[in-house]
Design a protein around this motif. Structure first.
Motif, PDB file in Angstrom:
ATOM      1  N   ALA A   9     -71.748  48.105  11.162  1.00  0.00           N
ATOM      2  CA  ALA A   9     -70.462  47.038  11.298  1.00  0.00           C
ATOM      3  C   ALA A   9     -70.622  46.102  12.118  1.00  0.00           C
ATOM      4  O   ALA A   9     -69.816  45.345  12.288  1.00  0.00           O
ATOM      5  CB  ALA A   9     -69.295  48.285  12.776  1.00  0.00           C
ATOM      6  N   HIS A  10     -71.558  46.297  13.505  1.00  0.00           N
ATOM      7  CA  HIS A  10     -71.367  44.857  14.595  1.00  0.00           C
ATOM      8  C   HIS A  10     -71.712  43.312  13.447  1.00  0.00           C
ATOM      9  O   HIS A  10     -71.344  42.251  13.312  1.00  0.00           O
ATOM     10  CB  HIS A  10     -72.772  45.080  15.185  1.00  0.00           C
ATOM     11  CG  HIS A  10     -72.800  44.442  16.069  1.00  0.00           C
ATOM     12  ND1 HIS A  10     -73.760  43.656  16.434  1.00  0.00           N
ATOM     13  CD2 HIS A  10     -71.989  43.816  17.589  1.00  0.00           C
ATOM     14  CE1 HIS A  10     -73.338  42.625  17.213  1.00  0.00           C
ATOM     15  NE2 HIS A  10     -72.522  42.696  17.960  1.00  0.00           N
ATOM     16  N   MET A  11     -72.289  44.235  12.322  1.00  0.00           N
ATOM     17  CA  MET A  11     -74.110  42.955  11.840  1.00  0.00           C
ATOM     18  C   MET A  11     -72.511  42.844  10.531  1.00  0.00           C
ATOM     19  O   MET A  11     -72.288  41.353  10.728  1.00  0.00           O
ATOM     20  CB  MET A  11     -74.972  44.180  11.032  1.00  0.00           C
ATOM     21  CG  MET A  11     -75.997  44.053  11.755  1.00  0.00           C
ATOM     22  SD  MET A  11     -77.329  44.637  11.043  1.00  0.00           S
ATOM     23  CE  MET A  11     -77.359  46.620  11.037  1.00  0.00           C
ATOM     24  N   ILE A  12     -71.500  43.932   9.538  1.00  0.00           N
ATOM     25  CA  ILE A  12     -71.230  43.075   9.286  1.00  0.00           C
ATOM     26  C   ILE A  12     -69.745  42.299   9.415  1.00  0.00           C
ATOM     27  O   ILE A  12     -69.792  40.938   9.081  1.00  0.00           O
ATOM     28  CB  ILE A  12     -70.187  44.370   8.193  1.00  0.00           C
ATOM     29  CG1 ILE A  12     -71.437  44.888   7.379  1.00  0.00           C
ATOM     30  CG2 ILE A  12     -69.274  43.554   6.906  1.00  0.00           C
ATOM     31  CD1 ILE A  12     -72.671  44.944   6.090  1.00  0.00           C
ATOM     32  N   GLY A  13     -69.973  42.533  10.638  1.00  0.00           N
ATOM     33  CA  GLY A  13     -68.446  41.914  11.325  1.00  0.00           C
ATOM     34  C   GLY A  13     -68.645  40.461  11.602  1.00  0.00           C
ATOM     35  O   GLY A  13     -68.419  39.376  11.107  1.00  0.00           O
ATOM     36  N   PHE A  14     -70.404  40.222  11.663  1.00  0.00           N
ATOM     37  CA  PHE A  14     -70.722  38.712  12.502  1.00  0.00           C
ATOM     38  C   PHE A  14     -71.239  38.404  10.955  1.00  0.00           C
ATOM     39  O   PHE A  14     -70.767  36.852  11.168  1.00  0.00           O
ATOM     40  CB  PHE A  14     -71.774  39.042  13.136  1.00  0.00           C
ATOM     41  CG  PHE A  14     -70.906  39.003  14.859  1.00  0.00           C
ATOM     42  CD1 PHE A  14     -70.829  37.905  15.861  1.00  0.00           C
ATOM     43  CD2 PHE A  14     -71.186  40.013  15.505  1.00  0.00           C
ATOM     44  CE1 PHE A  14     -69.993  37.755  16.858  1.00  0.00           C
ATOM     45  CE2 PHE A  14     -70.473  40.348  16.767  1.00  0.00           C
ATOM     46  CZ  PHE A  14     -70.395  39.287  17.285  1.00  0.00           C
TER      47      PHE A  14
ATOM     48  N   LEU B 171     -79.606  39.378   4.034  1.00  0.00           N
ATOM     49  CA  LEU B 171     -79.841  39.014   5.624  1.00  0.00           C
ATOM     50  C   LEU B 171     -79.431  37.975   6.752  1.00  0.00           C
ATOM     51  O   LEU B 171     -80.107  36.743   7.206  1.00  0.00           O
ATOM     52  CB  LEU B 171     -81.261  38.703   5.507  1.00  0.00           C
ATOM     53  CG  LEU B 171     -82.221  39.242   4.188  1.00  0.00           C
ATOM     54  CD1 LEU B 171     -83.738  39.540   3.711  1.00  0.00           C
ATOM     55  CD2 LEU B 171     -82.659  40.694   4.706  1.00  0.00           C
ATOM     56  N   GLY B 172     -78.510  38.551   7.237  1.00  0.00           N
ATOM     57  CA  GLY B 172     -77.621  37.664   7.533  1.00  0.00           C
ATOM     58  C   GLY B 172     -78.958  36.028   8.763  1.00  0.00           C
ATOM     59  O   GLY B 172     -77.605  35.250   8.130  1.00  0.00           O
ATOM     60  N   PRO B 173     -79.177  36.390   9.644  1.00  0.00           N
ATOM     61  CA  PRO B 173     -79.333  35.142  10.028  1.00  0.00           C
ATOM     62  C   PRO B 173     -80.549  34.170   9.535  1.00  0.00           C
ATOM     63  O   PRO B 173     -80.284  32.825   9.474  1.00  0.00           O
ATOM     64  CB  PRO B 173     -80.532  35.822  11.324  1.00  0.00           C
ATOM     65  CG  PRO B 173     -79.938  37.207  11.291  1.00  0.00           C
ATOM     66  CD  PRO B 173     -79.311  37.485  10.482  1.00  0.00           C
ATOM     67  N   LEU B 174     -81.030  34.890   8.036  1.00  0.00           N
ATOM     68  CA  LEU B 174     -81.782  33.999   7.360  1.00  0.00           C
ATOM     69  C   LEU B 174     -81.240  32.612   6.042  1.00  0.00           C
ATOM     70  O   LEU B 174     -81.325  32.120   6.012  1.00  0.00           O
ATOM     71  CB  LEU B 174     -82.589  35.133   6.418  1.00  0.00           C
ATOM     72  CG  LEU B 174     -84.103  35.483   7.096  1.00  0.00           C
ATOM     73  CD1 LEU B 174     -84.673  36.498   6.232  1.00  0.00           C
ATOM     74  CD2 LEU B 174     -85.167  34.746   8.327  1.00  0.00           C
ATOM     75  N   GLY B 175     -79.808  33.355   6.155  1.00  0.00           N
ATOM     76  CA  GLY B 175     -78.996  32.959   5.220  1.00  0.00           C
ATOM     77  C   GLY B 175     -78.667  31.332   6.371  1.00  0.00           C
ATOM     78  O   GLY B 175     -78.238  30.846   5.973  1.00  0.00           O
TER      79      GLY B 175
END
Length: 159
Positions: A84-89, A121-125
């Motif tokens: 949930a933390h990752m999806i939210g951010f 891959l959040g940070p890579l995007g």
């Protein structure tokens, strides 16, 4: 309940991602995704998962160790909360990228893969977006005295 919340986390975020990727310039996309409050459903799920476990979570996040984080994330509740933390951010960052791309005039066919990369891959995007955004400066305003005039559709002339 944890499994249901885990599954629900992406389900509540997916419609916003779909709007940004599939209909980035639609007026309803701007109305809906224009608000940073789109992350609230995911943040609510995160709160439901974390608040009851605050006694276990706080020591790990205030004095993190690799073993402590591993143990926390190795639990079902910890993994669901981290999700949930990752999806939210990621959604919050993806929304910023979408708006930034629109302001810079980045083509939708360029932004769509970047947003998908951010989902996966959040940070890579985000890193790729930050690297590419220099190529697309915000559209320059017309020089003073050369402002665009509104065209009235009925008359087809400048107003």
């Amino acid at each position: 309940m944890t499994g249901t919340l885990f599954t629900l986390t992406f389900a509540v975020a997916a419609p916003f991602w779909a709007l940004m990727i599939l209909t980035p310039r639609w007026s309803w996309t701007a109305r809906i995704v224009g608000s940073p409050l789109i992350v609230l459903p995911v943040l609510l799920i995160y709160a439901i998962l974390v608040l009851p476990a605050l006694g276990r979570v706080l020591p790990v996040v205030t004095a993190p160790t690799l073993a402590g984080v591993r143990d926390l994330l190795g639990s079902v509740d910890g993994a669901a909360a981290a999700w949930a933390h990752m999806i939210g951010f990621d959604l919050f960052v993806g929304r910023w990228m979408w708006r930034d791309g629109l302001e810079r005039g980045v083509p939708a066919l360029v932004m769509a893969p970047l947003l998908v990369l951010t989902i996966l891959l959040g940070p890579l995007g985000l890193a790729v977006h930050l690297g590419l955004r220099a190529a697309w400066r915000p559209a320059a305003a017309p020089p003073p005295g050369r402002e665009r005039r509104a065209v009235t559709p009925a008359a087809g002339r400048s107003a």
